[in-house]
Design a protein around this motif. Sequence first.
Motif, short mmCIF file in Angstrom:
data_model
loop_
_atom_site.label_atom_id
_atom_site.label_comp_id
_atom_site.label_asym_id
_atom_site.label_seq_id
_atom_site.Cartn_x
_atom_site.Cartn_y
_atom_site.Cartn_z
N PHE A 80 0.35 4.23 6.02
CA PHE A 80 0.65 2.81 5.85
C PHE A 80 2.11 2.50 6.20
O PHE A 80 2.43 1.40 6.64
N LEU A 81 2.97 3.49 6.00
CA LEU A 81 4.37 3.30 6.39
C LEU A 81 4.46 3.09 7.90
O LEU A 81 5.19 2.21 8.37
N VAL A 82 3.71 3.89 8.66
CA VAL A 82 3.67 3.69 10.11
C VAL A 82 3.22 2.28 10.43
O VAL A 82 3.82 1.56 11.25
N PHE A 83 2.15 1.86 9.76
CA PHE A 83 1.58 0.53 9.98
C PHE A 83 2.63 -0.55 9.70
O PHE A 83 2.83 -1.47 10.50
N THR A 84 3.33 -0.42 8.57
CA THR A 84 4.33 -1.42 8.19
C THR A 84 5.46 -1.47 9.22
O THR A 84 5.84 -2.55 9.69
N LEU A 85 5.98 -0.29 9.58
CA LEU A 85 7.11 -0.27 10.50
C LEU A 85 6.71 -0.78 11.89
O LEU A 85 7.49 -1.45 12.56
N PHE A 86 5.45 -0.50 12.27
CA PHE A 86 4.97 -1.00 13.56
C PHE A 86 4.87 -2.52 13.52
O PHE A 86 5.20 -3.21 14.49
N SER A 87 4.44 -3.07 12.38
CA SER A 87 4.35 -4.53 12.26
C SER A 87 5.73 -5.16 12.32
O SER A 87 5.91 -6.23 12.89
N PHE A 110 0.83 -1.22 0.00
CA PHE A 110 0.00 0.00 0.00
C PHE A 110 0.86 1.26 0.00
O PHE A 110 0.50 2.26 -0.61
N VAL A 111 2.00 1.20 0.72
CA VAL A 111 2.87 2.38 0.79
C VAL A 111 3.29 2.81 -0.61
O VAL A 111 3.23 3.98 -0.97
N VAL A 112 3.71 1.83 -1.43
CA VAL A 112 4.23 2.21 -2.75
C VAL A 112 3.14 2.38 -3.78
O VAL A 112 3.35 3.04 -4.80
N SER A 113 1.95 1.83 -3.56
CA SER A 113 0.94 1.90 -4.62
C SER A 113 -0.13 2.94 -4.36
O SER A 113 -0.90 3.26 -5.26
N SER A 114 -0.19 3.50 -3.14
CA SER A 114 -1.23 4.47 -2.86
C SER A 114 -0.99 5.76 -3.66
O SER A 114 0.15 6.19 -3.83
N ARG A 115 -2.09 6.34 -4.13
CA ARG A 115 -1.97 7.57 -4.91
C ARG A 115 -2.06 8.80 -4.03
O ARG A 115 -2.11 9.92 -4.51
#
Lengths: 350, 166
Positions: B37-44, B24-29
């Motif tokens: 989503f970057l926060v979400f990814t890094l938190f995961s 999602f980070v790279v594909s979101s417009r």
Amino acid sequence: MFELRGLIDTIWGWIAGLLADIGLSAGLVQLIGYAIIAAVLFGVIALVVLFLVWWERKVSAKMQDRLGPMRVGWHGIIQTIADAMKLLQKEDITPKNIDFPIHFWAPVITFVAAFMVYVTVPFGKGLIVADLNVGVLYIIAITTFTVIGLLMAGWGSNNKYALLGGFRSAAQVVSYEVPLTLSLLGVIMISQTLSLGTIVGQQDGFFKWYVWRQPLGFVIFWIAATAECNRTPFDLPEADSELVAGFVTEYSGMKFAMFFLAEFLNMFTASVVAVTLFFGGWMSPFGPDFGPSWLWFFAKTFFFVFVLMWFRWTYPRLRVDQLMGFAWKVLLPLAFLNILLTGLGIYIFD
Amino acid sequence: MTDAFLTNLAFYVISFCVIAGGIFVVSSRNLFHSAVFLVFTLFSVAGIFVMLSAYLLAAIQVLVYVGAVAMLMIFGVMLTTQLSNVRIRYMNEQVWPALLICAGFLALLVYGLTDTPFATGNVAAPVEGAKAIGTLLMTKYVLPFEMVSVLLLAALVGAIVIAKKD
């Protein structure tokens, strides 16, 4: 005597026995245990917050020579519950051109982050959910989520006041986080641990409280924590005379309530950290076995919450430029000085 | 249901969060959505660290990256004129060579991962991880540690010099 740990262990032993009898594995039983702990903790914290809202109204009323809420219950004690019920029933108004997912998740993230801190807080003797060996760091890390929540609320609302409020808030919280973290470093240097349980255990006596060895550290921490909570005199993010209500402008009903509760929860968190790191946590001033430990913990914490309320109804608001200058030019050098002095002290005396 | 199953389930759920968040980070417009989503990814990713009993790394992961992403959000909103619904072209004429190289790299990674005999053991993580890492950073690895600090400082100064217009 009066300690809750034994009671909790007995109740949990009974429940765990029941669960094991119906054939659940040990890991699953443990998982259910965590869920129960989380629910109980949530209940306690929610009660505390409801009480704090009422208390703030009473304290402000006393300071302004008013009565405050008087009608619902004894001296208005269940006024907050009535208000919460009202907010629950209110229509959830969302403006048309908002960024919906961002607008929706902002209060959730803010509230959950404010609540997650309590995993590692020692409420009393043995009353700690998880005594993480990185407890202090964990609390600092989780509280940074507040910034994300505020920014999301500011941006997602598609409103200039909300955006300005969110931005001010982010700048403020990020700036004050630096002196806050550095001020806690002094305590960590003396105690040689990051675990909150161990730090409290070391302060078993009135003169062993770390505030006596870290007075400067405590003052820096307390100022920075007041700013982190966005409380007056640092309440620029929601300066109502300039920004309507800042980042909460476009929120109503339960979502507004979540921001409101998170704010009070953050206030309680700041007091909890102050008590745990500087004022002996659940230790009584008369030695570790005087009275119920959890009562001492809550008494001390509520005192510091009262100090925060006292600030709010006494001081006027700072200007934006004064606020940032104060963090970077006064608090930060003082925090470094404190670390230097602590290091020298450890070098000379230990 | 066994405990190993629960552990595996937790691992796969967290891994799914990491990968889905990353996509999602790279594909979101929308730049702001990307940041969230970057926060979400890094938190995961911090969740994966917790599963490995590396609590210090997890706490630092959250502390450093969440603050950093907050800054990213601020700069994103301040420095870009159009944040949402940006029409970015994801593909150009080099899509096929790029795909080929990526597939080759993936194959190489999978080959390397499946072919390496990873040493497994029941070594418990040190209880005072923070102390152990701190001591190592200040004694054995003090030179790399200082070098990284100088590098970061140079990057900071460089960013200010580039950003300064006059």
